[in-house]
Design an enzyme around this catalytic site. Structure first.
Site, PDB file in Angstrom:
ATOM      1  CG  HIS A 100      -6.105   0.318   5.409  1.00  0.00           C
ATOM      2  ND1 HIS A 100      -6.965  -0.480   4.701  1.00  0.00           N
ATOM      3  CD2 HIS A 100      -4.890   0.188   4.809  1.00  0.00           C
ATOM      4  CE1 HIS A 100      -6.315  -1.057   3.711  1.00  0.00           C
ATOM      5  NE2 HIS A 100      -5.046  -0.695   3.756  1.00  0.00           N
ATOM      6  CE  LYS A 113      -3.576  -2.400  -8.758  1.00  0.00           C
ATOM      7  NZ  LYS A 113      -3.278  -2.237  -7.332  1.00  0.00           N
ATOM      8  NE  ARG A 150       0.436  -5.619   5.547  1.00  0.00           N
ATOM      9  CZ  ARG A 150      -0.134  -6.044   4.426  1.00  0.00           C
ATOM     10  NH1 ARG A 150      -1.324  -6.572   4.455  1.00  0.00           N
ATOM     11  NH2 ARG A 150       0.490  -5.936   3.287  1.00  0.00           N
ATOM     12  CB  SER A 159      -7.334  -4.713   0.908  1.00  0.00           C
ATOM     13  OG  SER A 159      -7.222  -3.589   1.730  1.00  0.00           O
TER      14      SER A 159
HETATM   15  O1  PNS Z   1      -2.535   0.302  -0.974  1.00  0.00           O
HETATM   16  P1  PNS Z   1      -1.574   0.159  -2.097  1.00  0.00           P
HETATM   17  O2  PNS Z   1      -2.256  -0.434  -3.298  1.00  0.00           O
HETATM   18  O3  PNS Z   1      -0.326  -0.575  -1.709  1.00  0.00           O
HETATM   19  O4  PNS Z   1      -1.123   1.656  -2.490  1.00  0.00           O
HETATM   20  C1  PNS Z   1      -0.213   1.875  -3.530  1.00  0.00           C
HETATM   21  C2  PNS Z   1      -0.128   3.379  -3.900  1.00  0.00           C
HETATM   22  C3  PNS Z   1      -1.493   3.936  -4.210  1.00  0.00           C
HETATM   23  C4  PNS Z   1       0.437   4.155  -2.726  1.00  0.00           C
HETATM   24  C5  PNS Z   1       0.823   3.483  -5.122  1.00  0.00           C
HETATM   25  O5  PNS Z   1       0.402   2.591  -6.102  1.00  0.00           O
HETATM   26  C6  PNS Z   1       0.870   4.890  -5.701  1.00  0.00           C
HETATM   27  O6  PNS Z   1       1.364   5.802  -5.099  1.00  0.00           O
HETATM   28  N1  PNS Z   1       0.331   5.046  -6.945  1.00  0.00           N
HETATM   29  C7  PNS Z   1       0.312   6.303  -7.644  1.00  0.00           C
HETATM   30  C8  PNS Z   1       1.291   6.310  -8.809  1.00  0.00           C
HETATM   31  C9  PNS Z   1       2.682   6.710  -8.356  1.00  0.00           C
HETATM   32  O7  PNS Z   1       2.900   7.766  -7.807  1.00  0.00           O
HETATM   33  N2  PNS Z   1       3.675   5.823  -8.625  1.00  0.00           N
HETATM   34  C10 PNS Z   1       5.071   6.079  -8.291  1.00  0.00           C
HETATM   35  C11 PNS Z   1       5.441   5.542  -6.917  1.00  0.00           C
HETATM   36  S1  PNS Z   1       5.661   3.798  -6.960  1.00  0.00           S
END
Ligand code: PNS
Length: 160
Positions: free
Chosen positions: A17, A41, A90, A128
């Site tokens: 990250h 979560k 990745r 992670s």
């Molecule tokens: O590190 P991650 O867990 O892959 O990140 C995921 C994240 C936080 C980018 C995604 O879950 C997110 O944007 N959540 C907010 C809700 C949202 O906007 N959802 C619609 C897009 S899928």
């Protein structure tokens, strides 16, 4: 001023990250690292802890700011006047999920573009979730996470 948002769970932040943050920060005037505060979560680290880890680990990057958000990412991006979402890739295994998320976000707000940044090859193999699993079983995570996470994850694992 060009502002980008780099969102994620960062539970915990890894050196991968941090590599994405360093690379992305060079492309924009301001990079906001946005930590998802997802009440449904149960993360290892609280959102406050994850924000603090990122603040410590990015203190040398002058145009990087750490914030938390809940709700839709595109709404957060609009609120901070950004039309760029950064996501790390990745490899091909990440691609279909990331592509779907980028298109979902575009359908929600067509002014916002997702840019994919790839980390250096040395960081491609860890997530992670793997960090948590390795730490849980007492494995060595020294080269995968910043020092602040290294120390705090040991304490967490003792408490579990
Ligand atoms: O590190 P991650 O867990 O892959 O990140 C995921 C994240 C936080 C980018 C995604 O879950 C997110 O944007 N959540 C907010 C809700 C949202 O906007 N959802 C619609 C897009 S899928």
């Amino acid at each position: 001023m060009r502002t980008a948002v780099y969102p994620g769970s960062f539970d915990p932040v890894t050196n991968g990250h941090l590599d994405i943050i360093e690379r992305s920060a060079k492309l924009v005037d301001k990079l906001i690292v946005a930590v998802l505060n997802n009440k449904s979560k149960s993360p290892l680290f609280t959102v406050e802890e994850r924000v603090r880890h990122l603040q410590i680990a990015t203190q040398d990057f002058k145009n990087v700011e750490i914030m938390s958000f809940s709700g839709l990412l595109v709404d957060f991006a609009s609120k901070v006047n950004s039309n760029i979402i950064i996501r790390g890739l990745r490899g091909v295994t990440d691609f279909s999920y990331e592509f779907q998320m980028a298109l979902t976000n575009r359908s929600l707000n067509s002014d916002i573009e997702t840019l994919f940044v790839s980390a250096d090859t040395q960081y491609l193999f860890f997530s992670s979730s793997q960090v948590k699993e390795i730490a849980h079983f007492g494995g060595n995570i020294d080269n995968i996470v910043p020092p602040v996470v290294r120390e705090e994850i040991k304490k967490k694992m003792k408490d579990i």
